[in-house]
Design an enzyme around this catalytic site. Structure first.
Site, PDB file in Angstrom:
ATOM      1  N   THR A  55     -13.126   1.277  -6.343  1.00  0.00           N
ATOM      2  CA  THR A  55     -12.689   0.254  -5.382  1.00  0.00           C
ATOM      3  C   THR A  55     -11.182   0.288  -5.196  1.00  0.00           C
ATOM      4  O   THR A  55     -10.680   0.181  -4.062  1.00  0.00           O
ATOM      5  CB  THR A  55     -13.143  -1.140  -5.855  1.00  0.00           C
ATOM      6  OG1 THR A  55     -14.567  -1.147  -6.008  1.00  0.00           O
ATOM      7  CG2 THR A  55     -12.724  -2.216  -4.873  1.00  0.00           C
ATOM      8  N   LYS A  56     -10.437   0.444  -6.287  1.00  0.00           N
ATOM      9  CA  LYS A  56      -8.979   0.487  -6.181  1.00  0.00           C
ATOM     10  C   LYS A  56      -8.526   1.689  -5.360  1.00  0.00           C
ATOM     11  O   LYS A  56      -7.616   1.580  -4.524  1.00  0.00           O
ATOM     12  CB  LYS A  56      -8.361   0.537  -7.582  1.00  0.00           C
ATOM     13  CG  LYS A  56      -6.825   0.622  -7.605  1.00  0.00           C
ATOM     14  CD  LYS A  56      -6.173  -0.628  -7.058  1.00  0.00           C
ATOM     15  CE  LYS A  56      -4.652  -0.547  -7.058  1.00  0.00           C
ATOM     16  NZ  LYS A  56      -4.072  -0.516  -8.398  1.00  0.00           N
ATOM     17  N   LEU A  57      -9.155   2.846  -5.567  1.00  0.00           N
ATOM     18  CA  LEU A  57      -8.764   4.036  -4.804  1.00  0.00           C
ATOM     19  C   LEU A  57      -9.093   3.882  -3.324  1.00  0.00           C
ATOM     20  O   LEU A  57      -8.314   4.305  -2.461  1.00  0.00           O
ATOM     21  CB  LEU A  57      -9.438   5.278  -5.381  1.00  0.00           C
ATOM     22  CG  LEU A  57      -8.940   5.719  -6.764  1.00  0.00           C
ATOM     23  CD1 LEU A  57      -9.744   6.922  -7.258  1.00  0.00           C
ATOM     24  CD2 LEU A  57      -7.447   6.051  -6.747  1.00  0.00           C
ATOM     25  N   ASN A  94      -6.448   1.558  -1.913  1.00  0.00           N
ATOM     26  CA  ASN A  94      -5.145   2.198  -1.751  1.00  0.00           C
ATOM     27  C   ASN A  94      -5.171   3.289  -0.690  1.00  0.00           C
ATOM     28  O   ASN A  94      -4.171   3.517   0.001  1.00  0.00           O
ATOM     29  CB  ASN A  94      -4.658   2.750  -3.089  1.00  0.00           C
ATOM     30  CG  ASN A  94      -4.172   1.645  -4.008  1.00  0.00           C
ATOM     31  OD1 ASN A  94      -4.439   0.471  -3.762  1.00  0.00           O
ATOM     32  ND2 ASN A  94      -3.477   1.994  -5.070  1.00  0.00           N
TER      33      ASN A  94
END
EC number: 1.1.-.-
Length: 324
Positions: A204-206, A209
């Site tokens: 999710t973070k990737l 970003n």
């Protein structure tokens, strides 16, 4: 008619017993031991996270290459320095990482005196950094073989939020393990999201970003195109921001391209790493992303031009310098 008594009446007629029960409850509450925490990575974000934990009464064992940061943490009290990741793991109920890359995480986990060599059965490793999901899943399996758990919990918001325990935390892993460490996560984050199986947090973070940094790179090139073409960049912003393209990211790009103020606190180096991880993640999923590859190529070029330490909207300078 049967007579009933509420708790206040019972306490009125049994005051001594109620006082005793209340005192015992308070005593148990005071004696509840917080988990001991090992923390590796005392950079701007990690250092502030540790300060927040210290303020909340946790005992910590810490490690970092920057010995000045270690000394600062130890001087606050309730903290000691470990000589190796293995020692830190042996002393800790919960181990926390706030590190730069998956390569560093794997080195600390798998080294001769690494976390895997010292972690206790029932302990939990939490990786707050931005890592490659496939690497996270592999580490989680190896920890599980030793009876330990893992949560990937990348962060949103700033170091200032970290100091006050107001981060956004994207946590994933076995639900029982998540529930076990959630009280500690709640003291570090204002918003703690549970996203499912291990690796979902880093995924999710990737994705987040990828979307955000691609937007910043595209908007920065839009302002660069206007400058190169002799179009008023303030007017361009006025026009774009009056439509659906308006966003906080556009304002950050405008602040640099028009006002010469760099206030998006995320470096080109970090964006370059995360886009590279996103490209790798897509390859691991058996697919590809030409958009991510293009964004990554521009970030790599800006890093090669010695601009990596600047904030991402400063890639505007790279775009305005390009000549055929």
């Amino acid at each position: 008619m049967q007579r009933t008594e509420d708790s206040s009446v019972k306490c009125f007629f049994n005051a001594d017993r109620c006082i005793s029960l209340h005192s015992n409850y308070k005593l148990k509450e005071l004696n509840m031991k917080k988990p001991t925490i090992g923390f590796i990575g005392l950079g701007l974000m990690g250092g502030n996270m540790v300060e927040n934990l210290q303020k909340r009464g946790y005992e910590l064992t810490v490690m970092d290459l920057n010995k000045d940061e270690v000394a600062t943490v130890v001087a606050r009290g309730n903290a000691t320095e470990a000589s190796s990741p293995k020692e830190l793991a042996e002393k800790s109920d919960i181990i926390m990482f706030c590190l730069t890359t998956s390569a560093v995480v794997e080195k600390i986990v798998y080294g001769e005196d690494g976390i895997l060599a010292g972690i206790k059965e029932g302990a939990v490793l939490i990786d707050f950094g931005t890592s490659i999901p496939a690497s996270t899943i592999k580490i989680g399996k190896d920890l599980a073989a030793k009876g330990a758990g893992m949560i990937d919990a990348p962060l949103g918001r700033t170091p200032a939020h970290a100091k006050d325990g107001l981060l956004n935390i994207m946590a994933a892993g076995d639900k029982v393990t998540f529930d076990k460490v959630k009280p500690v996560l709640d003291e570090q984050g204002e918003n703690v999201f549970y996203l499912g199986a291990l690796g979902a947090g880093h995924t999710t973070k990737l994705i987040n970003n990828f979307m955000g940094m691609t937007t910043v790179v595209a908007m920065s090139q839009a302002f660069a195109a206007a400058k190169l073409a002799g179009v008023d960049t303030q007017q361009l912003f006025d026009i774009m921001s009056s439509g659906p393209s308006n966003s906080p990211f556009m304002k950050f790009c405008k602040h640099y391209a028009v006002d010469n103020v760099s206030d998006l606190g995320f470096s080109i180096n970090n964006a370059n790493k995360d886009l590279g991880y996103f490209v790798q993640m897509m390859n691991d999923l058996g697919t590809t992303s030409k958009i991510a590859e293009a964004t990554s190529a521009n970030l790599q070029a800006a890093v090669a031009a010695d601009m990596g330490s600047g904030n991402v909207p400063e890639i505007f300078d790279y775009f305005t310098s390009l000549k055929k």
